[in-house]
Write a protein that holds these residues in place. Structure first.
Motif, short mmCIF file in Angstrom:
data_model
loop_
_atom_site.label_atom_id
_atom_site.label_comp_id
_atom_site.label_asym_id
_atom_site.label_seq_id
_atom_site.Cartn_x
_atom_site.Cartn_y
_atom_site.Cartn_z
N TYR A 40 -6.68 -6.00 -8.57
CA TYR A 40 -7.67 -5.62 -7.56
C TYR A 40 -7.01 -4.66 -6.58
CZ TYR A 40 -9.43 -9.98 -9.48
OH TYR A 40 -9.83 -10.96 -10.33
N THR A 41 -7.75 -3.66 -6.13
CA THR A 41 -7.19 -2.69 -5.19
C THR A 41 -8.09 -2.50 -3.99
OG1 THR A 41 -8.23 -0.81 -6.29
CG2 THR A 41 -6.00 -1.40 -7.01
N MET A 42 -7.50 -1.97 -2.92
CA MET A 42 -8.23 -1.67 -1.70
C MET A 42 -7.62 -0.40 -1.09
SD MET A 42 -8.33 -3.80 1.86
CE MET A 42 -9.46 -5.04 1.29
N VAL A 43 -8.49 0.56 -0.80
CA VAL A 43 -8.04 1.79 -0.14
C VAL A 43 -7.98 1.50 1.37
CG1 VAL A 43 -8.60 4.20 0.34
CG2 VAL A 43 -9.09 3.23 -1.91
N LEU A 44 -6.85 1.84 1.99
CA LEU A 44 -6.69 1.63 3.43
C LEU A 44 -7.46 2.70 4.20
CD1 LEU A 44 -2.86 0.88 3.52
CD2 LEU A 44 -4.73 -0.76 3.42
N GLU A 45 -7.92 2.36 5.39
CA GLU A 45 -8.65 3.32 6.22
C GLU A 45 -7.81 4.56 6.51
OE1 GLU A 45 -10.32 1.73 9.81
OE2 GLU A 45 -11.10 -0.03 8.75
N ALA A 46 -6.55 4.34 6.81
CA ALA A 46 -5.60 5.42 7.05
C ALA A 46 -4.27 5.03 6.43
CB ALA A 46 -5.43 5.66 8.54
N SER A 47 -3.56 6.00 5.87
CA SER A 47 -2.25 5.71 5.29
C SER A 47 -1.37 5.05 6.34
CB SER A 47 -1.60 6.99 4.78
OG SER A 47 -2.33 7.51 3.71
N SER A 48 -0.59 4.05 5.91
CA SER A 48 0.19 3.28 6.88
C SER A 48 1.44 2.71 6.21
CB SER A 48 -0.68 2.14 7.41
OG SER A 48 0.06 1.32 8.27
N ALA A 49 2.43 2.41 7.03
CA ALA A 49 3.60 1.65 6.60
C ALA A 49 3.75 0.43 7.49
CB ALA A 49 4.85 2.51 6.65
N SER A 50 2.73 0.14 8.26
CA SER A 50 2.75 -0.98 9.20
C SER A 50 2.59 -2.29 8.45
CB SER A 50 1.63 -0.82 10.22
OG SER A 50 1.40 -2.03 10.90
N PHE A 51 3.53 -3.21 8.67
CA PHE A 51 3.46 -4.51 8.01
C PHE A 51 2.17 -5.24 8.35
CE2 PHE A 51 4.20 -9.08 7.98
CZ PHE A 51 4.53 -9.27 6.65
N SER A 52 1.78 -5.22 9.61
CA SER A 52 0.58 -5.97 10.01
C SER A 52 -0.68 -5.39 9.38
CB SER A 52 0.46 -6.02 11.53
OG SER A 52 0.39 -4.72 12.06
N THR A 53 -0.79 -4.08 9.28
CA THR A 53 -1.95 -3.45 8.65
C THR A 53 -2.03 -3.80 7.17
OG1 THR A 53 -1.82 -1.59 10.18
CG2 THR A 53 -3.05 -1.23 8.15
N ILE A 54 -0.90 -3.71 6.49
CA ILE A 54 -0.88 -3.98 5.06
C ILE A 54 -1.06 -5.47 4.79
CG2 ILE A 54 0.55 -3.80 2.99
CD1 ILE A 54 1.65 -1.19 4.36
N LEU A 55 -0.49 -6.31 5.65
CA LEU A 55 -0.69 -7.75 5.50
C LEU A 55 -2.16 -8.12 5.66
CD1 LEU A 55 0.50 -10.58 5.12
CD2 LEU A 55 0.81 -10.67 7.60
N SER A 56 -2.85 -7.53 6.61
CA SER A 56 -4.27 -7.80 6.81
C SER A 56 -5.08 -7.43 5.57
CB SER A 56 -4.82 -7.03 8.01
OG SER A 56 -4.20 -7.44 9.18
N ALA A 57 -4.77 -6.26 5.00
CA ALA A 57 -5.47 -5.82 3.79
C ALA A 57 -5.16 -6.76 2.62
CB ALA A 57 -5.08 -4.39 3.44
N LEU A 58 -3.89 -7.16 2.48
CA LEU A 58 -3.51 -8.07 1.40
C LEU A 58 -4.18 -9.42 1.56
CD1 LEU A 58 -1.75 -8.49 -1.11
CD2 LEU A 58 0.06 -9.28 0.40
N ARG A 59 -4.23 -9.92 2.78
CA ARG A 59 -4.88 -11.21 3.04
C ARG A 59 -6.36 -11.15 2.66
NH1 ARG A 59 -3.13 -12.48 8.21
NH2 ARG A 59 -1.49 -13.76 7.34
N LEU A 60 -7.01 -10.04 2.95
CA LEU A 60 -8.42 -9.87 2.60
C LEU A 60 -8.60 -9.85 1.08
CD1 LEU A 60 -11.31 -9.40 3.61
CD2 LEU A 60 -10.80 -6.95 3.60
N LEU A 61 -7.75 -9.10 0.38
CA LEU A 61 -7.81 -9.08 -1.09
C LEU A 61 -7.60 -10.48 -1.66
CD1 LEU A 61 -5.87 -5.88 -2.23
CD2 LEU A 61 -8.23 -6.46 -2.74
N TRP A 62 -6.61 -11.18 -1.12
CA TRP A 62 -6.28 -12.53 -1.59
C TRP A 62 -7.48 -13.47 -1.43
CZ3 TRP A 62 -1.54 -14.16 -3.67
CH2 TRP A 62 -1.42 -15.53 -3.88
N LYS A 63 -8.08 -13.46 -0.24
CA LYS A 63 -9.22 -14.34 0.03
C LYS A 63 -10.40 -14.02 -0.87
CE LYS A 63 -8.29 -15.61 4.80
NZ LYS A 63 -8.76 -15.54 6.20
#
Length: 131
Positions: A40-63
């Motif tokens: 499963y994939t998710m495109v981020l709103e803006a390219s990022s290397a921020s742990f918190s941004t990527i963690l939020s996206a990963l948590r959403l995919l996981w749920k």
């Protein structure tokens, strides 16, 4: 499984920080007991290397896609649509101090992990039960 997935993501992010790369898309995969793979994939709103941004996206995919009734062998994270970090566009409605503080924190964390190993310092989300 969640904690192991987060640790792998932290390792990959540390490498990307060293290389000056940003992530544009995040992928999550599960492999079940029969070696069937679900990706499963998710495109981020803006390219990022921020742990918190990527963690939020990963948590959403996981749920959205994790099923407790599915017996899994492994999980993994894909960091896709990589691009060179060429600075950050500031948001007019957010305090830049918070963004700069988070960036400094992530750089220090990456330096500590580089010197003492990836497991010398971990995020609380990778060791605490979040689901």
């Amino acid at each position: 499984l969640w904690a192991r997935t987060i640790r792998r993501m932290e390792e990959a992010l540390a490498t990307l920080h060293r290389e000056g790369q940003l992530i544009g898309e995040l992928g999550l995969y599960f492999r079940d007991k029969d070696f069937q793979c679900y990706h499963y994939t998710m495109v981020l709103e803006a390219s990022s290397a921020s742990f918190s941004t990527i963690l939020s996206a990963l948590r959403l995919l996981w749920k959205q896609h994790f099923r407790k009734e599915r017996l899994l062998r492994s999980t993994g994270v894909s960091l896709l649509r990589l691009s060179k970090d060429q600075g950050v566009q500031m948001n007019l409605f957010e305090r830049p101090e918070k963004l700069l503080k988070n960036e400094r924190l992530e750089r220090v964390k990456a330096l500590i992990q580089e010197r003492f190993g990836h497991f010398a310092m971990q995020s609380a989300s990778s060791v605490a039960k979040t689901f």
